[in-house]
Design a protein around this motif. Structure first.
Motif, short mmCIF file in Angstrom:
data_model
loop_
_atom_site.label_atom_id
_atom_site.label_comp_id
_atom_site.label_asym_id
_atom_site.label_seq_id
_atom_site.Cartn_x
_atom_site.Cartn_y
_atom_site.Cartn_z
N GLY A 1 0.77 -0.69 -0.63
CA GLY A 1 -0.37 -0.39 0.17
C GLY A 1 1.37 1.04 0.01
O GLY A 1 1.57 1.30 -0.41
N GLU A 2 0.35 2.25 0.58
CA GLU A 2 1.00 3.91 0.63
C GLU A 2 1.18 3.90 1.69
O GLU A 2 2.85 4.36 1.25
CB GLU A 2 0.27 4.83 -0.11
CG GLU A 2 0.45 6.33 0.14
CD GLU A 2 -0.78 6.95 -0.28
OE1 GLU A 2 -1.31 6.73 -1.75
OE2 GLU A 2 -0.93 7.92 0.65
N GLY A 3 0.67 4.13 3.57
CA GLY A 3 1.71 4.74 4.14
C GLY A 3 0.18 3.98 5.12
O GLY A 3 -0.78 4.69 4.63
N PRO A 4 0.85 4.05 6.81
CA PRO A 4 0.50 4.41 7.47
C PRO A 4 -0.66 5.32 8.04
O PRO A 4 -0.24 6.61 7.40
CB PRO A 4 0.84 4.16 8.80
CG PRO A 4 2.45 3.82 8.45
CD PRO A 4 2.30 4.69 7.05
N GLY A 5 -1.87 5.25 8.26
CA GLY A 5 -2.72 6.30 8.69
C GLY A 5 -3.20 6.14 9.76
O GLY A 5 -2.09 5.68 10.44
N HIS B 1 -6.83 1.00 -4.84
CA HIS B 1 -6.27 1.27 -3.32
C HIS B 1 -7.76 1.17 -2.68
O HIS B 1 -8.51 1.92 -2.76
CB HIS B 1 -5.62 2.62 -2.59
CG HIS B 1 -5.18 2.52 -1.12
ND1 HIS B 1 -6.07 2.82 -0.51
CD2 HIS B 1 -3.92 2.33 -0.75
CE1 HIS B 1 -5.08 2.07 0.62
NE2 HIS B 1 -4.12 2.58 0.21
N PRO C 1 -0.13 -2.43 9.38
CA PRO C 1 -0.66 -1.66 7.94
C PRO C 1 -2.46 -2.80 8.05
O PRO C 1 -2.24 -3.60 8.68
CB PRO C 1 0.26 -2.70 7.16
CG PRO C 1 1.18 -3.75 7.77
CD PRO C 1 1.25 -2.64 9.17
N PHE C 2 -2.94 -1.78 7.90
CA PHE C 2 -3.74 -1.96 7.14
C PHE C 2 -4.91 -2.75 7.99
O PHE C 2 -5.53 -3.02 8.07
CB PHE C 2 -3.91 -2.86 5.63
CG PHE C 2 -3.90 -1.97 4.55
CD1 PHE C 2 -4.54 -1.38 3.72
CD2 PHE C 2 -2.13 -2.08 4.16
CE1 PHE C 2 -3.85 -0.64 3.12
CE2 PHE C 2 -2.34 -1.47 3.01
CZ PHE C 2 -3.26 -0.62 1.90
N ASN D 1 3.95 -1.44 3.16
CA ASN D 1 4.13 -0.01 2.80
C ASN D 1 4.59 0.28 2.16
O ASN D 1 5.92 0.21 2.21
CB ASN D 1 3.14 0.92 3.75
CG ASN D 1 1.75 0.79 3.73
OD1 ASN D 1 1.26 0.35 3.15
ND2 ASN D 1 1.22 -0.09 5.26
N ALA E 1 -9.71 1.20 5.59
CA ALA E 1 -9.46 0.04 4.67
C ALA E 1 -8.68 -1.26 4.39
O ALA E 1 -8.57 -1.83 4.02
CB ALA E 1 -8.08 1.65 3.59
N GLU F 1 -3.26 2.52 11.62
CA GLU F 1 -1.65 2.44 11.52
C GLU F 1 -1.02 2.25 12.48
O GLU F 1 -0.19 1.45 13.46
CB GLU F 1 -1.31 2.35 9.94
CG GLU F 1 -2.17 1.23 9.33
CD GLU F 1 -3.20 1.93 8.83
OE1 GLU F 1 -3.85 2.75 9.30
OE2 GLU F 1 -4.90 1.20 8.71
N1 URA Z 1 -3.71 2.97 3.72
C1 URA Z 1 -2.43 2.51 2.81
O1 URA Z 1 -1.63 2.58 2.26
N2 URA Z 1 -1.74 1.91 4.01
C2 URA Z 1 -2.30 1.25 5.53
O2 URA Z 1 -1.14 0.81 5.98
C3 URA Z 1 -3.34 1.53 5.67
C4 URA Z 1 -3.87 2.46 4.60
#
Ligand code: URA
Length: 292
Positions: A138-142, A251, A151-152, A178, A156, A145
């Protein structure tokens, strides 16, 4: 051609029985394999791309994993040509020889970009099986997370878990990570520099997990791993990263906002299922039809 193919398969099977994990194949053998598994090219939306992006021959099957299912190496379609990425000047980072736990520790101590000082609570390295055959990036933690260090796990993440289960995997069976390992402030998209700073960690994760297949979730993952732009055009088309088949798709956060794109995403994921010899279950018989 069929004779050559039969011989190739026979030789590969015999070698696998002897415990060999890799095999060199002659050009004729490769051609026979490619001809036997390459699907007819799909119509592409843009004529220019179709002309400049020939489908590369399918490589011979890897023998380094027990064949759990009749897997096929998917044909690769080349990404849309790109503008060069902006140069980023960063100290080099050599992670060769480091284990996943060592890479996790290096990430926890990392200060290669400003995200480590931008209010994140902790780094978010990965979830799932370090020996997984299927990896999601994925992209990065929110915020969720960042709070849990996994992650995730937010909204999402719940959708991603459903997608994984729809593909007939359990979440614990796959590897999830991510592009960036620190939460960008206000959930903004990571900058090019932040993604570049974190990329050596992801590259080493891929090297160590050695997935049979990678699913890229969204345009940030697509850009940083493959330098391709435009998830809307590229989703559903097989790509390669270091010889690993890569399927870009939407995503889950985007799908939560634009649920009408879920069908396209599901089509992409079904292509991945085929690599593992899985096919979607037919819809359950509606209760009314099943009634006597
Ligand atoms: N979106 C992401 O790309 N990664 C995550 O870990 C959570 C949401």
């Amino acid at each position: 051609m069929e004779d050559v193919l039969g011989q190739v398969i026979g030789v590969l099977k015999a070698r696998r029985l002897k415990g060999e994990r890799r095999a060199w194949l002659s050009p004729e053998a490769r051609a026979a394999l490619a001809a036997s598994v390459a699907p007819a090219p799909r119509p592409r939306p843009e004529a220019a791309v179709a002309v400049s992006a020939p489908v590369r021959p399918v490589p011979p099957p890897e023998l380094d994993r027990p064949a759990a299912a009749p897997a096929r190496s998917p044909a690769v379609e080349t990404p849309v040509p790109l503008a060069p990425a902006p140069a980023v000047s960063l100290p080099s980072l050599d992670l060769s020889g480091r284990s996943l736990e060592e890479v996790r520790a290096a990430v926890a101590a990392c200060s290669r970009c400003d995200l480590c000082r931008a209010g994140r609570r902790q780094t978010v390295f990965s979830d799932g099986d370090p020996h997984a055959e299927l990896m999601f990036i994925g992209e990065g933690p929110g915020a969720d997370e960042d709070a849990q260090g996994i992650p995730f796990v937010g909204a999402a993440g719940q959708l991603l878990t459903k997608m994984i289960e729809g593909m007939q995997f359990r979440r614990q069976e796959v590897y999830i990570c991510n592009i960036v390992k620190c939460r960008p402030p206000n959930n903004r998209q990571p900058t090019h520099e932040e993604g570049e700073a974190c990329l050596p960690y992801l590259r080493r994760q891929i090297e160590l997990v050695k997935p049979r297949c990678i699913v890229l979730l969204g345009s940030t993952a697509l850009w940083h791993l493959l330098r391709a732009k435009g998830i809307t055009k590229t989703h559903g088309q097989w790509q390669k990263f270091n010889d690993i088949p890569v399927m870009p798709t939407y995503h889950p956060s985007f799908l939560l906002r634009v649920p009408e794109r879920k069908r396209e995403c599901w089509n992409d994921l079904q292509q991945v299922m085929k690599v593992f010899g899985k096919s979607p279950k037919p819809p359950a018989v509606p209760a009314a039809a099943a009634a006597p």
